[in-house]
Enzyme design. Structure first.
Site, PDB file in Angstrom:
ATOM      1  N   ASP A   1      -4.946   7.924   7.563  1.00 12.58           N
ATOM      2  CA  ASP A   1      -4.629   7.666   6.160  1.00 12.58           C
ATOM      3  C   ASP A   1      -4.686   9.011   5.448  1.00 12.58           C
ATOM      4  OD1 ASP A   1      -4.410   4.934   6.511  1.00 12.58           O
ATOM      5  OD2 ASP A   1      -6.498   4.543   5.998  1.00 12.58           O
TER       6      ASP A   1
ATOM      7  N   ASP B   1       0.331  -5.855   4.098  1.00 11.03           N
ATOM      8  CA  ASP B   1      -0.990  -5.651   3.490  1.00 11.03           C
ATOM      9  C   ASP B   1      -1.356  -6.943   2.758  1.00 11.03           C
ATOM     10  OD1 ASP B   1      -0.733  -3.126   4.451  1.00 11.03           O
ATOM     11  OD2 ASP B   1      -0.846  -2.109   2.515  1.00 11.03           O
TER      12      ASP B   1
END
Length: 267
Positions: free
Chosen positions: A11, A130
């Site tokens: 990330d 998500d």
């Protein structure tokens, strides 16, 4: 039987690898190029690079950093974050990505999935899901195990998990595959960074409903969690960050333990 894949995730925020909890409270982990090189050497099956604030900041992926990472590794490489057009996908593939992950843009313009799959092939297109639980009355939202159908609901969140979309996660997953997604990256926002385990019910329901590989993401804290995602959750691959970034486990530790439990992995 196809081998199950172990996939570290980078990330990236402001050019650095970070790790947060439920998409907030980010902690600096290090340089993405150094991290990518280490995971390649440790035997990761693939690597995922996500520019986690690109959509929120209305900009494209940090292509220069993705290119530098791609130059250092010899394993399949997926890049996502800020991918809005087929031209963005082209640029990302030219920068060295093998696959491209699309999320926010695909939710608001599902035709992007069709266009991307038609131009570059299903095998290049990973649709990210998500999802967050919206508990019904009387539901304990801290529980991530099996539950009766009437107690479960998941909704899609876009822009790095910050904005709710009025989209059912399971229905969206099925539609994404119908439109040409070659793989789904399913992340539980509730579990992300907690190291308390994946949302197994979310994984199982999506895995049983689609015909393409599902990557489990969000919540890995132990080999037990990885095994549960592959076994009960029926995932084809497990993505993890914290346990690898902070060297609580190595890729080979995980693979040896999973192999001992009867899981087919590339040792």
């Amino acid at each position: 039987m196809l081998a199950k894949r172990i996939i570290p995730c980078l990330d990236v925020k402001e050019g650095r690898v970070v790790k947060g909890i439920r998409y907030v409270d980010f902690r600096d982990v290090g340089d993405p190029v150094d991290a990518a090189r280490r995971y390649d050497e440790e035997g990761a099956d693939e690597l995922v690079f996500l520019d986690i604030t690109a959509s929120l900041e209305h900009r494209s992926t940090m292509i220069d950093i993705a290119r530098r990472v791609a130059e250092q590794i010899f394993i399949p490489f997926t890049v996502g974050g800020g991918i809005r057009t087929v031209e963005d996908i082209r640029d990302t593939l030219l920068a060295g990505a093998d696959k491209v992950s699309i999320m926010t843009a695909a939710v608001y313009d599902p035709d992007l999935i069709n266009q991307a799959a038609e131009r570059y092939g299903n095998q290049c297109i990973v649709v990210a899901v998500d999802a967050k639980r919206v508990p019904r009355e009387g539901r304990d939202d801290s529980y991530l195990g099996p539950a009766p159908d009437e107690a479960i609901e998941w909704r899609i969140y876009t822009h790095g998990g910050t904005r709710p979309a009025d989209v059912d996660a399971l229905a969206y997953s099925i539609e994404a595959v119908r439109r040409g997604a070659g793989e789904l990256l399913v992340t539980s926002i509730d579990a992300d960074g907690t190291k308390a385990g994946y949302d197994l019910e979310l994984l199982r329901r999506i895995s049983e409903s689609v015909s393409v590989p599902v990557i489990a993401s969000g919540g890995a804290g132990s080999v037990d969690h990885l095994y549960q995602a592959l076994d009960y959750g029926k995932a084809d691959a497990v993505l993890a960050a914290s346990i690898f970034h902070f060297q609580e486990l190595t890729i080979q530790d995980v693979k040896r333990e999973l192999a001992a439990r009867g899981v087919t992995v590339r040792l």
